[in-house]
Motif scaffolding. Structure first.
Motif, PDB file in Angstrom:
ATOM      1  N   GLN A 241       0.845  -1.195   0.000  1.00 14.02           N
ATOM      2  CA  GLN A 241       0.000   0.000   0.000  1.00 14.02           C
ATOM      3  C   GLN A 241       0.877   1.239   0.000  1.00 14.02           C
ATOM      4  O   GLN A 241       1.842   1.340   0.763  1.00 14.02           O
ATOM      5  N   SER A 242       0.563   2.209  -0.857  1.00 14.87           N
ATOM      6  CA  SER A 242       1.336   3.445  -0.946  1.00 14.87           C
ATOM      7  C   SER A 242       0.850   4.447   0.097  1.00 14.87           C
ATOM      8  O   SER A 242      -0.109   4.193   0.834  1.00 14.87           O
ATOM      9  N   ASP A 243       1.500   5.610   0.145  1.00 14.70           N
ATOM     10  CA  ASP A 243       1.152   6.631   1.133  1.00 14.70           C
ATOM     11  C   ASP A 243      -0.293   7.103   1.011  1.00 14.70           C
ATOM     12  O   ASP A 243      -0.942   7.422   2.003  1.00 14.70           O
ATOM     13  N   ASN A 244      -0.792   7.147  -0.229  1.00 17.64           N
ATOM     14  CA  ASN A 244      -2.153   7.643  -0.436  1.00 17.64           C
ATOM     15  C   ASN A 244      -3.212   6.556  -0.277  1.00 17.64           C
ATOM     16  O   ASN A 244      -4.380   6.774  -0.603  1.00 17.64           O
ATOM     17  N   GLY A 245      -2.794   5.376   0.191  1.00 15.41           N
ATOM     18  CA  GLY A 245      -3.744   4.291   0.424  1.00 15.41           C
ATOM     19  C   GLY A 245      -4.010   3.419  -0.781  1.00 15.41           C
ATOM     20  O   GLY A 245      -4.814   2.481  -0.708  1.00 15.41           O
ATOM     21  N   GLU A 246      -3.350   3.679  -1.908  1.00 18.96           N
ATOM     22  CA  GLU A 246      -3.564   2.892  -3.117  1.00 18.96           C
ATOM     23  C   GLU A 246      -2.855   1.543  -3.009  1.00 18.96           C
ATOM     24  O   GLU A 246      -1.668   1.463  -2.697  1.00 18.96           O
ATOM     25  N   GLY A 247      -3.609   0.478  -3.239  1.00 21.95           N
ATOM     26  CA  GLY A 247      -3.010  -0.852  -3.222  1.00 21.95           C
ATOM     27  C   GLY A 247      -2.307  -1.149  -4.533  1.00 21.95           C
ATOM     28  O   GLY A 247      -2.791  -0.792  -5.611  1.00 21.95           O
ATOM     29  N   LYS A 248      -1.157  -1.776  -4.445  1.00 27.03           N
ATOM     30  CA  LYS A 248      -0.385  -2.108  -5.649  1.00 27.03           C
ATOM     31  C   LYS A 248       0.105  -3.543  -5.557  1.00 27.03           C
ATOM     32  O   LYS A 248       0.428  -4.038  -4.472  1.00 27.03           O
ATOM     33  N   LEU A 249       0.151  -4.169  -6.714  1.00 26.47           N
ATOM     34  CA  LEU A 249       0.723  -5.503  -6.819  1.00 26.47           C
ATOM     35  C   LEU A 249       2.140  -5.358  -7.358  1.00 26.47           C
ATOM     36  O   LEU A 249       2.343  -4.771  -8.425  1.00 26.47           O
ATOM     37  N   VAL A 250       3.120  -5.852  -6.609  1.00 29.34           N
ATOM     38  CA  VAL A 250       4.521  -5.690  -7.006  1.00 29.34           C
ATOM     39  C   VAL A 250       5.216  -7.046  -7.009  1.00 29.34           C
ATOM     40  O   VAL A 250       4.793  -7.992  -6.334  1.00 29.34           O
ATOM     41  N   LEU A 251       6.271  -7.109  -7.807  1.00 28.99           N
ATOM     42  CA  LEU A 251       7.160  -8.270  -7.788  1.00 28.99           C
ATOM     43  C   LEU A 251       8.278  -7.952  -6.801  1.00 28.99           C
ATOM     44  O   LEU A 251       9.132  -7.102  -7.062  1.00 28.99           O
ATOM     45  N   LEU A 252       8.238  -8.615  -5.650  1.00 26.21           N
ATOM     46  CA  LEU A 252       9.201  -8.360  -4.578  1.00 26.21           C
ATOM     47  C   LEU A 252      10.384  -9.313  -4.707  1.00 26.21           C
ATOM     48  O   LEU A 252      10.199 -10.522  -4.868  1.00 26.21           O
ATOM     49  N   SER A 253      11.576  -8.756  -4.636  1.00 24.37           N
ATOM     50  CA  SER A 253      12.789  -9.567  -4.699  1.00 24.37           C
ATOM     51  C   SER A 253      13.745  -9.098  -3.605  1.00 24.37           C
ATOM     52  O   SER A 253      14.039  -7.907  -3.504  1.00 24.37           O
ATOM     53  N   ILE A 254      14.195 -10.041  -2.785  1.00 24.25           N
ATOM     54  CA  ILE A 254      15.121  -9.731  -1.693  1.00 24.25           C
ATOM     55  C   ILE A 254      16.328 -10.653  -1.818  1.00 24.25           C
ATOM     56  O   ILE A 254      16.173 -11.879  -1.915  1.00 24.25           O
ATOM     57  N   SER A 255      17.518 -10.068  -1.823  1.00 24.34           N
ATOM     58  CA  SER A 255      18.753 -10.842  -1.877  1.00 24.34           C
ATOM     59  C   SER A 255      19.383 -10.853  -0.487  1.00 24.34           C
ATOM     60  O   SER A 255      19.834  -9.802  -0.002  1.00 24.34           O
ATOM     61  N   PHE A 256      19.417 -12.017   0.131  1.00 23.31           N
ATOM     62  CA  PHE A 256      20.001 -12.144   1.471  1.00 23.31           C
ATOM     63  C   PHE A 256      21.471 -12.545   1.343  1.00 23.31           C
ATOM     64  O   PHE A 256      21.797 -13.495   0.611  1.00 23.31           O
ATOM     65  N   PRO A 257      22.373 -11.835   2.014  1.00 25.25           N
ATOM     66  CA  PRO A 257      23.807 -12.163   1.917  1.00 25.25           C
ATOM     67  C   PRO A 257      24.134 -13.467   2.634  1.00 25.25           C
ATOM     68  O   PRO A 257      23.420 -13.885   3.555  1.00 25.25           O
ATOM     69  N   GLU A 258      25.200 -14.121   2.190  1.00 25.96           N
ATOM     70  CA  GLU A 258      25.643 -15.343   2.854  1.00 25.96           C
ATOM     71  C   GLU A 258      26.319 -15.033   4.188  1.00 25.96           C
ATOM     72  O   GLU A 258      26.278 -15.846   5.116  1.00 25.96           O
ATOM     73  N   ASP A 259      26.940 -13.859   4.282  1.00 19.39           N
ATOM     74  CA  ASP A 259      27.618 -13.451   5.509  1.00 19.39           C
ATOM     75  C   ASP A 259      26.592 -12.871   6.485  1.00 19.39           C
ATOM     76  O   ASP A 259      25.959 -11.853   6.182  1.00 19.39           O
ATOM     77  N   PRO A 260      26.400 -13.481   7.645  1.00 17.24           N
ATOM     78  CA  PRO A 260      25.411 -12.951   8.611  1.00 17.24           C
ATOM     79  C   PRO A 260      25.672 -11.509   9.013  1.00 17.24           C
ATOM     80  O   PRO A 260      24.733 -10.764   9.298  1.00 17.24           O
ATOM     81  N   SER A 261      26.943 -11.100   9.021  1.00 13.81           N
ATOM     82  CA  SER A 261      27.260  -9.731   9.434  1.00 13.81           C
ATOM     83  C   SER A 261      26.810  -8.696   8.412  1.00 13.81           C
ATOM     84  O   SER A 261      26.765  -7.499   8.717  1.00 13.81           O
ATOM     85  N   ALA A 262      26.482  -9.144   7.190  1.00 13.37           N
ATOM     86  CA  ALA A 262      26.068  -8.217   6.137  1.00 13.37           C
ATOM     87  C   ALA A 262      24.558  -8.010   6.101  1.00 13.37           C
ATOM     88  O   ALA A 262      24.043  -7.318   5.213  1.00 13.37           O
ATOM     89  N   PHE A 263      23.814  -8.595   7.059  1.00 13.91           N
ATOM     90  CA  PHE A 263      22.366  -8.431   7.083  1.00 13.91           C
ATOM     91  C   PHE A 263      21.944  -7.026   7.511  1.00 13.91           C
ATOM     92  O   PHE A 263      20.754  -6.733   7.539  1.00 13.91           O
ATOM     93  N   ASN A 264      22.909  -6.189   7.853  1.00  9.97           N
ATOM     94  CA  ASN A 264      22.556  -4.817   8.231  1.00  9.97           C
ATOM     95  C   ASN A 264      22.251  -3.953   7.019  1.00  9.97           C
ATOM     96  O   ASN A 264      21.735  -2.848   7.147  1.00  9.97           O
TER      97      ASN A 264
END
Length: 527
Positions: A241-264
């Motif tokens: 949902q955007s700031d104005n309340g409009e719902g949107k369908l998005v393609l979400l992609s998250i790349s998680f690092p192999e190094d735990p210390s890089a999760f910041n």
């Protein structure tokens, strides 16, 4: 390139201090040379040139170090020559050697340090350039990007895993507060301009992650499960949902690092696919409507085919019924002729039934059974079926039986018979409409190659007009006042479904000629 630039380092943020170190080093070298040469102090005074080298190293390059080291060595030797040239002893010689050795070792160490410094400087420059490129790409790309701190939520999930909890969804169902707690553990780091345009300027609030900008409950739990399972990539369609309340369908992609210390600093990307999904939905609806229209067209074509094909046998039944009544009205009734008319009515009724059955079987192609069909016998049987029409129009049919033996073809007999009847009927109607004086139909069969046989139907009518040649087999095209334009189209489709062809043109000697080209064994063609 000047000598100064070769010896002295390029000025940096601390250029003034470096120059001061250089001046102090020069002064110290002069002082050491003076004390060592013109005073009576005994000792390894020349060793203090090492301090000069260390001070000068702050302002000069590798080449400068070598020049200063050589200068200090020359000064050491010069001082030794001036003070001990006439009365050299072992102690003074050893002091000179120790001083030179100290200079050599110090020079090697300083050269190594300078190499390390240059390497570190190069690495830092590369890192800065890389960071600048990354930041430029991050800020200017048209894909919405966020940097988020997942380190706290990862630690929390790993603690849960250590306690034996491996299914975060089941744990969340038992503890509803888990989701809100995990959301609070995720903090915002940075967002690019495309992210602000997608969700609004308030979406990347500093230090927190607004709940409308995270996936809905189930999808968010999928993200948490991916972190708990140690996956490196999460990708899915999610609703936000955007700031104005409009719902949107998005393609979400998250790349998680192999190094735990890089999760910041985890990069999260979103691509707005709302319009694409709406287009796909509209396309699916259009395809559904097209399918319905196609089915309606199929029903229409089948209806037209039935009307076209049943017209001949039903007409023959009517004529034979009228003939039967006339034979019965005779005094006495001609029972033999009545019997013949009744037999023809039965024959035409059976043929009409076969046409209906064959049309129904189009919906279930597997029910069409192939059989060996003799083309000579097929032609004779077709002529018997059309005897009344041929006699009414005064048309003579010649069947060429003089060709070499034509093998039977593997086909559905009723299909071939309907095509042949249609071609002969068209020839009869063409000659009737044109009022042709000569009314002849010639049917010929030949074998052009080892795989095919051909049946040609030629009439003595007016032939095919130039305007009709290109549209001859088009659906709903007809040159007849009462035609529906489906006959030839259906005939060609019927033959092509079995690997055959149907073509029509004008014969050089006059009239039209249609050629059916059939595979002897169509199952071999499509094996």
């Amino acid at each position: 390139m000047s000598i100064a630039s070769t010896i002295l380092r390029a000025r940096d943020a601390h250029g003034g201090h470096n120059l001061a170190f250089g001046l102090i080093a020069v002064a110290l070298a002069a002082a050491v040379f003076y004390v060592d040469t013109f005073t009576d102090i005994e000792g390894a005074i020349a060793v203090l040139y090492v301090v000069t080298m260390m001070l000068a190293a702050q302002a000069i390059t590798r080449i400068g170090l070598l020049v200063i080291a050589a200068t200090c060595a020359v000064l050491t030797l010069l001082s030794y020559a001036m003070t001990h040239a006439d009365d050299a002893d072992l102690q003074s010689t050893i002091r000179m050697i120790v001083a030179l050795a100290a200079l050599f070792v110090t020079t090697m160490l300083l050269l190594k340090t300078e190499t390390s410094r240059l390497t570190l400087h190069s690495i830092n420059s590369a890192l800065k350039e890389s960071e600048a490129r990354y930041r430029s790409i991050f800020d200017r790309t048209r894909i919405a990007l966020w940097e988020r701190d997942y380190s706290k939520v990862r630690s929390y999930l790993m603690d849960l895993r250590a306690q034996g909890i491996t299914d975060i969804k089941a744990h969340a169902r038992a503890n509803p507060a888990v989701v809100d707690h995990c959301v609070d553990l995720i903090s915002f780091v940075a967002a690019n301009e495309a992210a602000r345009e997608m969700l609004g300027p308030e979406s990347p609030a500093v230090g927190i992650l607004r709940r409308p900008t995270i996936p809905r409950h189930e999808k968010f739990l999928d993200v948490l499960q991916a972190i708990m399972d140690g996956e490196t990539v999460f990708e899915d369609k999610v609703q936000i949902q955007s700031d104005n309340g409009e719902g949107k369908l998005v393609l979400l992609s998250i790349s998680f690092p192999e190094d735990p210390s890089a999760f910041n600093r985890v990069v999260v990307s979103m691509v707005d696919i709302t319009q694409r999904e709406m287009a796909l939905k509209a396309l699916a609806e259009a395809q559904a409507e097209l399918t319905m229209a196609s089915r309606a067209a199929t029903v229409g074509a089948m209806s037209a085919s039935l009307a076209h094909e049943l017209n001949q046998p039903l007409g023959a039944i009517v004529v034979n019924s009228q003939t039967l009544l006339r034979w019965l009205d005779r005094d006495p009734p001609d029972l033999a002729a009545v019997r013949r008319s009744a037999e023809r009515m039965i024959r035409d009724s059976l043929r009409a039934s076969e046409i209906i059955q064959n049309t129904r079987s189009l919906l279930s192609p597997s029910s069409n059974k192939l059989e060996d069909v003799s083309l000579d016998r097929l032609a004779d049987e077709t002529m018997a079926l059309m005897e009344h029409e041929l006699q009414r129009s005064g048309i003579t049919v010649f069947i060429d039986h003089q060709k070499p033996h034509i093998p039977p073809v593997s086909a559905v007999k009723i299909e071939l018979q309907q095509v042949l009847i249609n071609l002969i009927t068209n020839a009869i109607q063409a000659m009737d409409e044109a009022g042709s004086a000569e009314r002849i139909i010639r049917i010929a069969m030949e074998r052009p190659d080892i795989e095919h046989v051909c049946i040609s139907v030629r009439d003595s009518g007016p032939g095919i007009t130039e305007d009709a040649k290109d549209k001859l087999f088009a659906p709903f095209f007809t040159t007849k006042a009462t035609g529906i334009g489906m006959g030839l189209s259906i005939c060609r489709s019927t033959l092509e479904a079995r690997g055959g062809t149907l073509d029509g043109t004008n014969h050089p000697e006059g009239g039209a000629i249609f050629e059916m080209r059939l595979l002897i064994k169509p199952e071999v063609e499509h094996a």
